[in-house]
Motif scaffolding. Structure first.
Motif, PDB file in Angstrom:
ATOM      1  N   GLN A 192       0.812  -1.220   0.000  1.00  0.00           N
ATOM      2  CA  GLN A 192       0.000   0.000   0.000  1.00  0.00           C
ATOM      3  C   GLN A 192       0.845   1.270   0.000  1.00  0.00           C
ATOM      4  O   GLN A 192       0.304   2.361  -0.220  1.00  0.00           O
ATOM      5  CB  GLN A 192      -0.941  -0.009   1.210  1.00  0.00           C
ATOM      6  N   CYS A 193       2.142   1.152   0.229  1.00  0.00           N
ATOM      7  CA  CYS A 193       3.031   2.324   0.262  1.00  0.00           C
ATOM      8  C   CYS A 193       4.120   2.235  -0.812  1.00  0.00           C
ATOM      9  O   CYS A 193       5.166   2.887  -0.705  1.00  0.00           O
ATOM     10  CB  CYS A 193       3.689   2.442   1.637  1.00  0.00           C
ATOM     11  N   ARG A 194       3.876   1.449  -1.841  1.00  0.00           N
ATOM     12  CA  ARG A 194       4.893   1.143  -2.846  1.00  0.00           C
ATOM     13  C   ARG A 194       5.441   2.394  -3.537  1.00  0.00           C
ATOM     14  O   ARG A 194       6.652   2.544  -3.716  1.00  0.00           O
ATOM     15  CB  ARG A 194       4.302   0.190  -3.892  1.00  0.00           C
ATOM     16  N   ILE A 195       4.566   3.326  -3.923  1.00  0.00           N
ATOM     17  CA  ILE A 195       5.002   4.515  -4.673  1.00  0.00           C
ATOM     18  C   ILE A 195       5.944   5.372  -3.829  1.00  0.00           C
ATOM     19  O   ILE A 195       7.012   5.795  -4.286  1.00  0.00           O
ATOM     20  CB  ILE A 195       3.777   5.333  -5.133  1.00  0.00           C
ATOM     21  N   ALA A 226      13.551   1.140  10.570  1.00  0.00           N
ATOM     22  CA  ALA A 226      12.305   1.904  10.543  1.00  0.00           C
ATOM     23  C   ALA A 226      11.153   0.922  10.412  1.00  0.00           C
ATOM     24  O   ALA A 226      11.353  -0.285  10.208  1.00  0.00           O
ATOM     25  CB  ALA A 226      12.305   2.894   9.374  1.00  0.00           C
ATOM     26  N   ALA A 227       9.934   1.426  10.545  1.00  0.00           N
ATOM     27  CA  ALA A 227       8.744   0.589  10.393  1.00  0.00           C
ATOM     28  C   ALA A 227       7.643   1.400   9.734  1.00  0.00           C
ATOM     29  O   ALA A 227       7.590   2.626   9.863  1.00  0.00           O
ATOM     30  CB  ALA A 227       8.271   0.072  11.747  1.00  0.00           C
ATOM     31  N   ILE A 228       6.795   0.708   9.008  1.00  0.00           N
ATOM     32  CA  ILE A 228       5.544   1.303   8.541  1.00  0.00           C
ATOM     33  C   ILE A 228       4.479   0.874   9.531  1.00  0.00           C
ATOM     34  O   ILE A 228       4.208  -0.329   9.682  1.00  0.00           O
ATOM     35  CB  ILE A 228       5.189   0.836   7.115  1.00  0.00           C
ATOM     36  N   ALA A 229       3.891   1.836  10.207  1.00  0.00           N
ATOM     37  CA  ALA A 229       2.972   1.499  11.298  1.00  0.00           C
ATOM     38  C   ALA A 229       1.998   2.656  11.529  1.00  0.00           C
ATOM     39  O   ALA A 229       2.087   3.709  10.901  1.00  0.00           O
ATOM     40  CB  ALA A 229       3.753   1.179  12.569  1.00  0.00           C
ATOM     41  N   SER A 230       1.089   2.433  12.458  1.00  0.00           N
ATOM     42  CA  SER A 230       0.064   3.428  12.776  1.00  0.00           C
ATOM     43  C   SER A 230       0.603   4.498  13.713  1.00  0.00           C
ATOM     44  O   SER A 230       1.659   4.337  14.350  1.00  0.00           O
ATOM     45  CB  SER A 230      -1.135   2.748  13.439  1.00  0.00           C
ATOM     46  N   LYS A 231      -0.131   5.585  13.821  1.00  0.00           N
ATOM     47  CA  LYS A 231       0.197   6.637  14.786  1.00  0.00           C
ATOM     48  C   LYS A 231       0.156   6.091  16.204  1.00  0.00           C
ATOM     49  O   LYS A 231       0.994   6.437  17.042  1.00  0.00           O
ATOM     50  CB  LYS A 231      -0.766   7.804  14.628  1.00  0.00           C
ATOM     51  N   LEU A 232      -0.827   5.221  16.477  1.00  0.00           N
ATOM     52  CA  LEU A 232      -0.945   4.624  17.804  1.00  0.00           C
ATOM     53  C   LEU A 232       0.288   3.800  18.143  1.00  0.00           C
ATOM     54  O   LEU A 232       0.807   3.872  19.267  1.00  0.00           O
ATOM     55  CB  LEU A 232      -2.205   3.767  17.873  1.00  0.00           C
ATOM     56  N   ALA A 233       0.788   3.009  17.178  1.00  0.00           N
ATOM     57  CA  ALA A 233       2.001   2.216  17.405  1.00  0.00           C
ATOM     58  C   ALA A 233       3.194   3.130  17.680  1.00  0.00           C
ATOM     59  O   ALA A 233       4.041   2.829  18.535  1.00  0.00           O
ATOM     60  CB  ALA A 233       2.281   1.325  16.200  1.00  0.00           C
ATOM     61  N   ILE A 242       8.514   9.964  11.141  1.00  0.00           N
ATOM     62  CA  ILE A 242       9.407  10.824  10.346  1.00  0.00           C
ATOM     63  C   ILE A 242       8.823  11.114   8.958  1.00  0.00           C
ATOM     64  O   ILE A 242       9.336  11.981   8.240  1.00  0.00           O
ATOM     65  CB  ILE A 242      10.828  10.223  10.228  1.00  0.00           C
ATOM     66  N   ALA A 243       7.756  10.378   8.593  1.00  0.00           N
ATOM     67  CA  ALA A 243       7.019  10.669   7.350  1.00  0.00           C
ATOM     68  C   ALA A 243       5.596  10.153   7.545  1.00  0.00           C
ATOM     69  O   ALA A 243       5.400   8.948   7.741  1.00  0.00           O
ATOM     70  CB  ALA A 243       7.676  10.010   6.149  1.00  0.00           C
ATOM     71  N   ASP A 244       4.623  11.064   7.518  1.00  0.00           N
ATOM     72  CA  ASP A 244       3.255  10.628   7.793  1.00  0.00           C
ATOM     73  C   ASP A 244       2.449  10.449   6.509  1.00  0.00           C
ATOM     74  O   ASP A 244       2.745  11.025   5.468  1.00  0.00           O
ATOM     75  CB  ASP A 244       2.547  11.609   8.737  1.00  0.00           C
ATOM     76  N   SER A 245       1.444   9.565   6.599  1.00  0.00           N
ATOM     77  CA  SER A 245       0.511   9.286   5.497  1.00  0.00           C
ATOM     78  C   SER A 245       1.241   8.976   4.191  1.00  0.00           C
ATOM     79  O   SER A 245       1.087   9.670   3.195  1.00  0.00           O
ATOM     80  CB  SER A 245      -0.445  10.474   5.310  1.00  0.00           C
ATOM     81  N   ILE A 246       2.025   7.903   4.222  1.00  0.00           N
ATOM     82  CA  ILE A 246       2.826   7.561   3.038  1.00  0.00           C
ATOM     83  C   ILE A 246       2.112   6.550   2.134  1.00  0.00           C
ATOM     84  O   ILE A 246       2.686   6.084   1.151  1.00  0.00           O
ATOM     85  CB  ILE A 246       4.202   7.012   3.448  1.00  0.00           C
TER      86      ILE A 246
END
Length: 354
Positions: A192-195, A226-233, A242-246
């Protein structure tokens, strides 16, 4: 001087609000005692839905409606906590989107119970180790969660409510982009964050793990990760965003269902979920759709599943607008009994806010 006067006014209002909340809590305790005597449910979704809607109609437009939802969710859960705190099972570990959805609906006063895998949430509620469960049923990008849908065939639990949880993927790390050597996440967030990943971190190693919460834990412990995760995490594991809504799809949303052993009364804006098996004849599904049209009931969702009884036979999961106690919905079921081999009503519940 003028600023001090305004702040004094705010202080006075805050004190009044606190006193009123304490007064409300005292009344809630009395309500809880009465419910304990009569055996009534502590959690009544349609009542909370009615209160939110009434307050929104009285809102003068200055205060944001979504804030009213959040504030009264906390008020409701605090009131229930004064009576008996709800125990809520969700797909763990802590920090998952299921956790976020559960908190948004039940508030922070509820006792949250992380469970893995997701279908075991049904068992937690069936055995009364949890009062309610929150399970993902479909995603706006990836479609239906099949194992959860199939589990509804084999439970006596009811659907009590639905939650639409926006999926916001963030890159979290304790290191700047230039120092990141590996990224952890679940398979779906990577897709879901490929681009964004191809543009900013194309050469960085991607490591798949069992959940975004697990990814956040690894980013907290390992250097240059790093991780792709939720704001809660990010908040739970104390790893900065360090980068939101990617994510590639800004409107990505998951629909969660709240399951429990209680039936829910009419709110005026309801949905009824069912399973039905059609008879093996030409035009059977067409006839069912005709019944819905005749009684002016919208079919908002339908999904087919292979039947376990015979090859190439199917059962259908469907959402019908309205409550099972509505006259038109009741008439629909009377007609469907003649057209279907089997019908199972999973529950009527207030529609969630998208």
């Amino acid at each position: 001087m003028e600023l001090k006067k305004l702040r004094d006014q705010i202080n006075s209002i805050d004190e009044q609000l606190l006193n009123l909340l304490q007064e409300r809590a005292e009344i809630s305790k009395k309500v809880g005692s009465l419910k304990a005597d009569t055996g009534d449910n502590i959690y009544v979704p349609q009542r909370e839905h009615e209160i939110r809607n009434r307050l929104k109609t009285q809102n003068l437009g200055i205060y944001p409606e979504d804030s009213i939802d959040k504030i009264w969710t906390e008020i409701f859960t605090a009131s229930r906590a004064v009576q008996i705190p709800n125990k809520v099972a969700f797909l763990g570990p802590s920090g998952s989107f299921g956790h976020a959805a559960s908190l948004s609906f039940f508030g922070t006063s509820a006792e949250m119970i992380p469970i893995t895998p997701q279908i075991d949430i049904f068992t937690e509620v069936e055995t009364e180790r949890a009062d309610f469960g929150v399970v993902a049923i479909e995603n706006s990008v990836y479609g239906t969660v099949r194992d959860v849908l199939e589990r509804f065939l084999h439970t006596s639990l009811n659907i009590c409510a639905e939650i639409f949880q926006p999926i916001r993927h963030n890159l979290i790390s304790r290191f700047p982009l230039s120092e990141i050597q590996r990224i952890y996440s679940h398979t779906q967030p990577f897709a879901q964050c490929r681009i964004w990943l191809n543009k900013h971190l194309k050469s960085v190693e991607q490591v798949e793990v069992v959940s975004t919460s697990d990814a956040a834990q690894r980013a907290a412990d390992e250097p240059n990760s790093a991780a792709i995760a939720s704001k809660l995490a990010s908040e739970i594991y104390q790893v900065p965003i360090i980068a939101d809504s990617i994510m590639d799809e800004p409107d990505n949303t998951t629909r969660f269902l709240v399951i429990g052993d209680q039936t829910v009364g009419k709110s005026g804006h309801d949905c009824t979920s069912i399973f039905f098996a059609i008879k093996d004849k030409v035009g059977a599904l067409y006839e069912i759709l005709g019944v819905l049209k005749k009684h002016q009931r919208n079919l908002s969702y339908i999904e087919s599943l292979p039947s376990r009884n015979a090859p190439w036979e199917y059962i259908f999961f469907a959402d019908i607008d309205g409550h099972v106690d509505d006259d038109k919905v009741h008439s629909v079921f009377e007609h469907l009994e003649d057209l279907c081999r089997d019908i199972k009503i999973l529950g009527s519940y207030p529609r969630g806010t998208k």
